[in-house]
Design an enzyme around this catalytic site. Sequence first.
Site, PDB file in Angstrom:
ATOM      1  N   ASP A  55       0.811  -1.214   0.000  1.00 28.06           N
ATOM      2  CA  ASP A  55       0.000   0.000   0.000  1.00 28.06           C
ATOM      3  C   ASP A  55       0.845   1.264   0.000  1.00 28.06           C
ATOM      4  OD1 ASP A  55      -2.534   1.456   0.272  1.00 28.06           O
ATOM      5  OD2 ASP A  55      -1.879   1.877   2.313  1.00 28.06           O
TER       6      ASP A  55
ATOM      7  N   SER B 137      -5.930   6.156  -0.046  1.00 28.12           N
ATOM      8  CA  SER B 137      -6.439   4.881  -0.559  1.00 28.12           C
ATOM      9  C   SER B 137      -7.929   4.751  -0.272  1.00 28.12           C
ATOM     10  CB  SER B 137      -5.699   3.710   0.087  1.00 28.12           C
ATOM     11  OG  SER B 137      -4.313   3.784  -0.162  1.00 28.12           O
TER      12      SER B 137
ATOM     13  N   GLN C 179      -5.694  -1.160  -6.839  1.00 23.18           N
ATOM     14  CA  GLN C 179      -6.107  -0.184  -5.836  1.00 23.18           C
ATOM     15  C   GLN C 179      -6.676   1.048  -6.523  1.00 23.18           C
ATOM     16  OE1 GLN C 179      -3.251   2.460  -3.452  1.00 23.18           O
ATOM     17  NE2 GLN C 179      -3.806   0.915  -1.920  1.00 23.18           N
TER      18      GLN C 179
END
Length: 286
Positions: free
Chosen positions: A197, A217, A267
């Site tokens: 991430d 995110s 993502q």
Amino acid sequence: MESIRELERVLTLKQVGPTTFEGPAMNALVFVRMFGGHLAAQALAAASATIEDGKYVHSLHSYFLRPAEADLPVRYEVLPLRDGRSYALRTVQAYQGEKLCFVLSASFHHNLDEGPEHAEQMPDVPRPEAIAPGGKIPSGVPDAEKEFHEWDIRDVPIESNAQDATTVSGRSLWFRYRHQLPDTDVFHAQALTYLTDMTLLYTSLQAHPEAKVQLASLDHNMWFLRPVRVDDWLLYRQSSPSAGSGRALTQGKIFDAAGNLVAVIVQEGLARNLREGATQVPMRGK
């Protein structure tokens, strides 16, 4: 020994009920809000703790709902949805107090099935030994190196970053954890979730180097294709096929040093124009 203990500390949860776990807060030097990979990795650790031996995570899908405070612990409530012969499914809800911050669903599969096999080849980029250590982490977070000092992250120079014709905004980097870790597939899947991430959303700005945007995110999705060890070199091939309406879609492929495709990540995140006086991500002292 401190740097070895820190990642293991983060991924060592306290069981406080049959399917409820508490995850430690960050030892944050830069972050005000909890790093998304911290939440995702701990949620996967909670789900994995309820799975019988012999099944391993093969996919996870998650959403970031509300900001979590970096210096507070997180409560993870696991809902067992299915326990079959071949597959098991868990949903995890992450809370700080009564505030639901994050949800994750993870599917687990045993390793006894066989079928056709193929995999995309690793792109031709310089090896990590050819890239000088100690560079900036391409994440949009100033001084991210302070938070990720346990990791050796080497950004492939743009001029050496082979791109295919369909890549709009992309980059590659090598990474590995600097110290030896527990030698289990379960732990390394969690550690991989933690790191993936960090840089992915920032890739969307590779095509817009002058853009001033807020980054955060919205979701994080992974497919674990083959066993992986994060204390060995891994290549993180990242790209962003689309950005618009204040959002950016990004995708990543993880290859081990031998060239095997071991994981795929997708993502979507905020990438909206920054209001005056704001920072790209919330920072201490800002």
